[in-house]
Design an enzyme around this catalytic site. Structure first.
Site, PDB file in Angstrom:
ATOM      1  N   ASP A  36     -39.944  -0.175 105.369  1.00  0.00           N
ATOM      2  CA  ASP A  36     -40.374  -0.946 106.497  1.00  0.00           C
ATOM      3  C   ASP A  36     -39.434  -1.935 107.067  1.00  0.00           C
ATOM      4  OD1 ASP A  36     -43.498  -1.917 107.181  1.00  0.00           O
ATOM      5  OD2 ASP A  36     -42.286  -3.550 107.588  1.00  0.00           O
ATOM      6  N   ASP A  54     -35.453  -0.274 109.431  1.00  0.00           N
ATOM      7  CA  ASP A  54     -35.786  -0.629 110.936  1.00  0.00           C
ATOM      8  C   ASP A  54     -35.474   0.713 111.695  1.00  0.00           C
ATOM      9  OD1 ASP A  54     -35.919  -1.026 113.599  1.00  0.00           O
ATOM     10  OD2 ASP A  54     -34.340  -2.638 113.597  1.00  0.00           O
ATOM     11  N   VAL A  55     -36.751   1.488 112.198  1.00  0.00           N
ATOM     12  CA  VAL A  55     -36.784   2.634 112.716  1.00  0.00           C
ATOM     13  C   VAL A  55     -35.927   2.767 113.827  1.00  0.00           C
ATOM     14  CG1 VAL A  55     -39.007   3.243 111.612  1.00  0.00           C
ATOM     15  CG2 VAL A  55     -38.957   2.221 113.953  1.00  0.00           C
ATOM     16  N   TYR A 146     -47.424   0.659 125.812  1.00  0.00           N
ATOM     17  CA  TYR A 146     -48.141   1.352 124.520  1.00  0.00           C
ATOM     18  C   TYR A 146     -48.328   2.724 124.738  1.00  0.00           C
ATOM     19  CZ  TYR A 146     -50.535   1.667 120.040  1.00  0.00           C
ATOM     20  OH  TYR A 146     -51.161   2.139 118.770  1.00  0.00           O
ATOM     21  N   LYS A 150     -46.832   6.173 122.985  1.00  0.00           N
ATOM     22  CA  LYS A 150     -47.928   6.858 122.039  1.00  0.00           C
ATOM     23  C   LYS A 150     -48.136   8.241 122.906  1.00  0.00           C
ATOM     24  CE  LYS A 150     -48.345   4.164 118.462  1.00  0.00           C
ATOM     25  NZ  LYS A 150     -47.694   4.591 117.503  1.00  0.00           N
ATOM     26  N   THR A 181     -56.560  -3.461 110.527  1.00  0.00           N
ATOM     27  CA  THR A 181     -55.226  -3.578 109.794  1.00  0.00           C
ATOM     28  C   THR A 181     -54.791  -5.030 110.269  1.00  0.00           C
ATOM     29  OG1 THR A 181     -53.698  -2.774 111.570  1.00  0.00           O
ATOM     30  CG2 THR A 181     -54.602  -1.102 110.141  1.00  0.00           C
ATOM     31  N   THR A 184     -54.386  -5.353 114.093  1.00  0.00           N
ATOM     32  CA  THR A 184     -55.693  -5.453 114.761  1.00  0.00           C
ATOM     33  C   THR A 184     -56.343  -6.864 114.500  1.00  0.00           C
ATOM     34  OG1 THR A 184     -56.905  -3.844 113.463  1.00  0.00           O
ATOM     35  CG2 THR A 184     -56.450  -3.134 115.331  1.00  0.00           C
TER      36      THR A 184
HETATM   37  P1  NAD Z   1     -49.485  -2.850 110.932  1.00  0.00           P
HETATM   38  O1  NAD Z   1     -48.988  -3.996 111.841  1.00  0.00           O
HETATM   39  O2  NAD Z   1     -50.098  -3.149 109.967  1.00  0.00           O
HETATM   40  O3  NAD Z   1     -48.301  -2.165 110.355  1.00  0.00           O
HETATM   41  C1  NAD Z   1     -47.186  -1.721 111.019  1.00  0.00           C
HETATM   42  C2  NAD Z   1     -46.000  -1.773 110.153  1.00  0.00           C
HETATM   43  O4  NAD Z   1     -44.805  -1.429 110.830  1.00  0.00           O
HETATM   44  C3  NAD Z   1     -45.621  -3.413 109.531  1.00  0.00           C
HETATM   45  O5  NAD Z   1     -45.475  -3.538 108.100  1.00  0.00           O
HETATM   46  C4  NAD Z   1     -44.368  -3.673 110.472  1.00  0.00           C
HETATM   47  O6  NAD Z   1     -43.444  -4.566 109.717  1.00  0.00           O
HETATM   48  C5  NAD Z   1     -43.962  -2.262 110.530  1.00  0.00           C
HETATM   49  N1  NAD Z   1     -42.634  -2.119 111.493  1.00  0.00           N
HETATM   50  C6  NAD Z   1     -42.645  -2.731 112.883  1.00  0.00           C
HETATM   51  N2  NAD Z   1     -41.673  -2.802 113.525  1.00  0.00           N
HETATM   52  C7  NAD Z   1     -40.972  -1.929 112.561  1.00  0.00           C
HETATM   53  C8  NAD Z   1     -39.695  -1.294 112.708  1.00  0.00           C
HETATM   54  N3  NAD Z   1     -38.860  -1.662 113.836  1.00  0.00           N
HETATM   55  N4  NAD Z   1     -39.171  -0.547 111.749  1.00  0.00           N
HETATM   56  C9  NAD Z   1     -39.687  -0.510 110.804  1.00  0.00           C
HETATM   57  N5  NAD Z   1     -40.850  -0.868 110.333  1.00  0.00           N
HETATM   58  C10 NAD Z   1     -41.653  -1.732 111.437  1.00  0.00           C
HETATM   59  O7  NAD Z   1     -50.003  -1.840 111.885  1.00  0.00           O
HETATM   60  P2  NAD Z   1     -51.046  -0.503 111.653  1.00  0.00           P
HETATM   61  O8  NAD Z   1     -52.368  -0.727 112.467  1.00  0.00           O
HETATM   62  O9  NAD Z   1     -51.081  -0.111 110.059  1.00  0.00           O
HETATM   63  O10 NAD Z   1     -50.489   0.551 112.362  1.00  0.00           O
HETATM   64  C11 NAD Z   1     -49.574   1.409 111.952  1.00  0.00           C
HETATM   65  C12 NAD Z   1     -49.275   2.610 113.358  1.00  0.00           C
HETATM   66  O11 NAD Z   1     -50.718   2.989 113.413  1.00  0.00           O
HETATM   67  C13 NAD Z   1     -48.729   2.056 114.315  1.00  0.00           C
HETATM   68  O12 NAD Z   1     -47.835   3.119 114.759  1.00  0.00           O
HETATM   69  C14 NAD Z   1     -49.682   1.894 115.223  1.00  0.00           C
HETATM   70  O13 NAD Z   1     -49.423   1.922 116.633  1.00  0.00           O
HETATM   71  C15 NAD Z   1     -50.643   2.905 115.013  1.00  0.00           C
HETATM   72  N6  NAD Z   1     -52.149   2.834 115.190  1.00  0.00           N
HETATM   73  C16 NAD Z   1     -52.835   1.530 114.801  1.00  0.00           C
HETATM   74  C17 NAD Z   1     -54.383   1.702 115.416  1.00  0.00           C
HETATM   75  C18 NAD Z   1     -55.028   0.462 114.893  1.00  0.00           C
HETATM   76  O14 NAD Z   1     -56.131   0.229 115.416  1.00  0.00           O
HETATM   77  N7  NAD Z   1     -54.658  -0.119 113.743  1.00  0.00           N
HETATM   78  C19 NAD Z   1     -54.609   2.469 116.194  1.00  0.00           C
HETATM   79  C20 NAD Z   1     -53.853   3.697 116.744  1.00  0.00           C
HETATM   80  C21 NAD Z   1     -52.536   3.626 116.181  1.00  0.00           C
END
Ligand code: NAD
Length: 239
Positions: A36, A54-55, A146, A150, A181, A184
């Protein structure tokens, strides 16, 4: 033990979906490296190694994958999960906000795939799972950057699937609907309510419900699955 002996790298693993994936995969016998941008967590289960990544950093990816291969000799699975969200409509979207979204949600996926493919090709095996979204397939108003990122991840996954099929590397995308999460939870309740109201199951998903889909795609059970998009959305995209 559906992932017995596999070495897995998960990005964005400190919370939400990435955390659920990491915890499920270690229960299924994988050696999980949970990365992360946030400082490494101490609260992961035994068997999970925490790493700061950091990705958006090309050098960071090289260092992370290099250290995994030096320590474990291989890398079998990448879960490209790290992501951010933003809701600006196109006419309000400034360059800095656009570039940040593309850097994390799209370029991060590109850099990750490129780095691990360098390890997986000589291995002649590997599974990459890229987390897209229902908003990589269908649109809502606003959230322009976004949708751009995506949607790109969906097609980048299919391209990589075809390019590396002869190398034994499978590449698939996962398309979650609304999932509860921290991402959201931080959004306006009215926005969340409206997405849930548009979901045929009339509820949000749990991170573990996405993690089980990732488990299938990461495992050898999905040996004939590449270039696919797995929708986990309570019926949202079926409408
Ligand atoms: P989250 O915010 O709980 O987790 C995301 C994590 O990514 C966090 O721990 C954050 O620190 C980390 N992060 C952010 N920028 C970063 C970077 N530059 N390098 C490394 N880590 C980084 O979010 P989530 O809901 O678990 O989302 C995870 C994935 O699922 C994301 O790609 C999100 O777009 C996708 N997604 C989520 C939902 C939803 O409803 N929660 C729906 C569709 C897609």
């Amino acid at each position: 033990m559906r992932l017995h002996g596999k070495v897995v790298l998960v990005t964005g693993a400190a919370s939400g979906i990435g955390r659920a994936v990491s915890e499920l995969f270690v229960k299924e016998g994988a050696l999980v490296v949970a990365s992360d941008i946030a400082a490494p967590e101490k609260s992961y289960s035994a068997g999970i190694e925490a790493l700061q990544l950091d990705v958006t950093s090309e050098a960071g990816w090289a260092a992370a994958v290099g250290s995994i291969v030096r320590a474990h000799g291989r890398l079998d699975v990448l879960i490209n999960n790290a992501g951010i969200i933003a809701y600006e409509p196109l006419h309000e979207l400034g360059m800095a906000a656009w570039m940040k979204m593309i850097a994390v949600d799209q370029t991060g996926v590109f850099l990750g795939m490129r780095e691990v493919i360098g390890v997986m090709r000589p291995q002649k095996s590997g599974s990459i799972v890229n987390i897209s979204s229902i908003w990589g397939n269908a649109a809502v108003a606003g959230a322009h950057s976004y949708h751009a990122a995506k949607g790109a991840v969906r097609n980048m996954s299919k391209n990589a699937a075809l390019t590396y099929v002869a190398d034994g590397i499978r590449v698939n995308s996962v398309h979650p609907g609304f999932i509860h999460t921290p991402l959201t939870d931080a959004q306006a309740p009215a926005l969340n309510d409206s997405v849930i109201a548009s979901t045929p199951m009339k509820r949000g998903g749990k991170p573990i419900e996405v993690a089980y889909g990732c488990l299938f795609l990461a495992s050898d059970e999905a040996s004939f699955v590449t270039g696919a998009e797995l929708v986990i959305d309570g019926g949202y995209l079926a409408q």
